[in-house]
Design a protein around this motif. Sequence first.
Motif, PDB file in Angstrom:
ATOM      1  N   MET A   1       0.985  -1.260   0.111  1.00  0.00           N
ATOM      2  CA  MET A   1       0.030  -0.021  -0.031  1.00  0.00           C
ATOM      3  C   MET A   1       0.932   1.327  -0.098  1.00  0.00           C
ATOM      4  O   MET A   1       1.974   1.428   0.461  1.00  0.00           O
ATOM      5  N   PRO A   2       0.581   2.390  -0.465  1.00  0.00           N
ATOM      6  CA  PRO A   2       1.329   3.601  -0.587  1.00  0.00           C
ATOM      7  C   PRO A   2       2.061   4.025   0.596  1.00  0.00           C
ATOM      8  O   PRO A   2       3.071   4.365   0.462  1.00  0.00           O
ATOM      9  N   GLN A  33      -2.695   1.679   9.281  1.00  0.00           N
ATOM     10  CA  GLN A  33      -3.469   0.617   8.509  1.00  0.00           C
ATOM     11  C   GLN A  33      -2.374  -0.551   8.483  1.00  0.00           C
ATOM     12  O   GLN A  33      -1.103  -0.584   8.233  1.00  0.00           O
ATOM     13  N   ARG A  34      -3.157  -1.416   8.147  1.00  0.00           N
ATOM     14  CA  ARG A  34      -2.530  -2.896   7.990  1.00  0.00           C
ATOM     15  C   ARG A  34      -2.251  -3.366   6.329  1.00  0.00           C
ATOM     16  O   ARG A  34      -3.274  -3.093   5.700  1.00  0.00           O
ATOM     17  N   ALA A  35      -1.052  -3.870   6.018  1.00  0.00           N
ATOM     18  CA  ALA A  35      -0.781  -4.348   4.809  1.00  0.00           C
ATOM     19  C   ALA A  35      -1.550  -5.756   4.650  1.00  0.00           C
ATOM     20  O   ALA A  35      -1.779  -6.326   5.582  1.00  0.00           O
ATOM     21  N   HIS A  36      -2.096  -5.782   3.220  1.00  0.00           N
ATOM     22  CA  HIS A  36      -2.632  -7.062   2.890  1.00  0.00           C
ATOM     23  C   HIS A  36      -1.780  -8.105   2.727  1.00  0.00           C
ATOM     24  O   HIS A  36      -0.345  -7.887   2.633  1.00  0.00           O
ATOM     25  N   HIS A  37      -2.055  -9.262   2.427  1.00  0.00           N
ATOM     26  CA  HIS A  37      -1.234 -10.554   2.096  1.00  0.00           C
ATOM     27  C   HIS A  37      -0.427 -10.063   0.990  1.00  0.00           C
ATOM     28  O   HIS A  37      -0.965  -9.524  -0.158  1.00  0.00           O
ATOM     29  N   THR A  43       2.283  -2.722   9.555  1.00  0.00           N
ATOM     30  CA  THR A  43       1.985  -1.167   9.458  1.00  0.00           C
ATOM     31  C   THR A  43       3.073  -0.680   9.124  1.00  0.00           C
ATOM     32  O   THR A  43       4.123  -1.142   8.679  1.00  0.00           O
ATOM     33  N   PRO A  44       3.129   0.589   8.552  1.00  0.00           N
ATOM     34  CA  PRO A  44       4.181   1.560   8.026  1.00  0.00           C
ATOM     35  C   PRO A  44       5.194   1.447   9.092  1.00  0.00           C
ATOM     36  O   PRO A  44       6.542   1.514   8.447  1.00  0.00           O
ATOM     37  N   LEU A  45       4.980   1.451  10.416  1.00  0.00           N
ATOM     38  CA  LEU A  45       6.310   1.522  11.336  1.00  0.00           C
ATOM     39  C   LEU A  45       6.968   0.196  10.833  1.00  0.00           C
ATOM     40  O   LEU A  45       8.192   0.163  11.356  1.00  0.00           O
ATOM     41  N   HIS A  46       6.408  -0.858  10.793  1.00  0.00           N
ATOM     42  CA  HIS A  46       7.146  -1.939  10.400  1.00  0.00           C
ATOM     43  C   HIS A  46       8.199  -1.857   9.397  1.00  0.00           C
ATOM     44  O   HIS A  46       9.537  -2.144   9.493  1.00  0.00           O
ATOM     45  N   TYR A  47       7.631  -1.237   8.273  1.00  0.00           N
ATOM     46  CA  TYR A  47       8.750  -1.057   7.263  1.00  0.00           C
ATOM     47  C   TYR A  47       9.651  -0.053   7.700  1.00  0.00           C
ATOM     48  O   TYR A  47      11.013  -0.214   6.958  1.00  0.00           O
ATOM     49  N   ALA A  48       9.361   1.048   8.097  1.00  0.00           N
ATOM     50  CA  ALA A  48      10.285   1.968   8.438  1.00  0.00           C
ATOM     51  C   ALA A  48      11.200   1.439   9.421  1.00  0.00           C
ATOM     52  O   ALA A  48      12.595   1.724   9.116  1.00  0.00           O
ATOM     53  N   ALA A  49      11.033   0.952  10.320  1.00  0.00           N
ATOM     54  CA  ALA A  49      11.972   0.248  11.210  1.00  0.00           C
ATOM     55  C   ALA A  49      12.962  -0.801  10.803  1.00  0.00           C
ATOM     56  O   ALA A  49      13.969  -0.724  11.001  1.00  0.00           O
ATOM     57  N   ARG A  50      12.269  -1.629   9.791  1.00  0.00           N
ATOM     58  CA  ARG A  50      13.199  -2.524   9.353  1.00  0.00           C
ATOM     59  C   ARG A  50      14.174  -1.955   8.194  1.00  0.00           C
ATOM     60  O   ARG A  50      15.072  -2.482   8.134  1.00  0.00           O
TER      61      ARG A  50
END
Length: 429
Positions: A1-2, A33-37, A43-50
């Motif tokens: 998701m964007p 917001q939660r990403a789909h399969h 969440t966006p925070l998962h992506y930023a932290a990783r």
Amino acid sequence: MPLHWMAGTGFDEAIEFILKYSEEHELGLTVDQRAHHPSTHRTPLHYAARNGHLSTCQLLIEEHGANPHPQCGRGGVTPLQLAVWQNRLKIVRYLVEKNGPHVVHERNGFNCGLMHWVGLVPRKRWGGNGDHPAQNDGSGVIPLAHYLHSLGVVYESTMNNSNTQGHTPNHKAAWGGNLPLLQYFRDEHNVYDTVQDTAGNFCADIAKMRNNMDCHHWLLEHGSGDRAESYRILGLDVGADMETVRRRYMELAKTIHPDKANGSDEKSDKVVDSFVRVKAAYEHLTKEGGVGKQTNPKFEELKLLEDHRRMNNELDMRESLNHRDDDLFIARLIAVISDYGDDGFPVSLISRRWNQIWPDRPFPTEFEIERTVRCGKNDGDGSGLTTLRKKAKLLKWLKWKCKGTAVHFRNNDGDVLAFDSTKQKMALD
């Protein structure tokens, strides 16, 4: 998701724009917001932290009120765990500050804690953010390990410190191939390769499966409990040089040699036992180099079976070669599927696990089912029988290959699992 892609790339201006636009036009876009399969509801925070975007993490949490400790849909993995996995020390410190130090002790749905994640840092992330390029050998992960330990994270090899697979932090470091981290665990935390996982694997076995041969050899030569035990029996610190070992042995031999035993038979037996242990420890260190013997016993049993078959081949050349090969195939298959115990082993993972254990004996990539049928005497080999071969898919081929053996298969919610019925029967008995 964007929003997730923006967070994952650290595009803070775009995040500000899209969240403001959503608010002005009442689009209902939320920062959590939660990403789909197949992104398992991250969440966006998962992506930023990783991906190491500290400013994005701060923006999401401090400016837009994002949940600082969300769990994803698969296994309950958090942004903090992903930051540890990617060796993002600054982000780890920030998330601990925002959530409190208690979060470093949490486990996810696979019972993995931060003590496990630190061993799984990929090689490309060993140097952290590139500030210390000389630490690309794996030692660049140690500052993170130090920090986590300062908050109470322990690296001991115990059942309580293991995940659902029975993997300790030492197992994960062996899996990740991080030799400096293994050395750190031993030198700073007195951790040795003495614990087997639920499949019977020592850390040395795991390192070998992953082709991390430097870790495999080091664990045998320097990280085994056998080496430490031999030094302990001699009353020496681990790592004492061979001259010190020789002198200590001579000192002990003068006092506990059986020739010096006096008194009762019981006392003499104790002296003999003590001398035998001291002599064995001395020879282990001086003649065998202190190399450990840790290996999964089921692989040793399989080796004995192979040796037995080889001897039988030499004694009886009349036995069917195919029959012998089938026996060894089933033995290896049982060794693989026993990794998951009574839970069953996913058929889709059998070839990968097989090839990790026996890379020199790869799992078949093409599958043929054979069937013997009657034919005219002028056909086939003249016996009135001929063999038909037909290509098949993996599961059908395995069922044919394992017919009449202890291996059986069961469908479980769409996943086909393989079981060893002999182990289940023994449990019932």
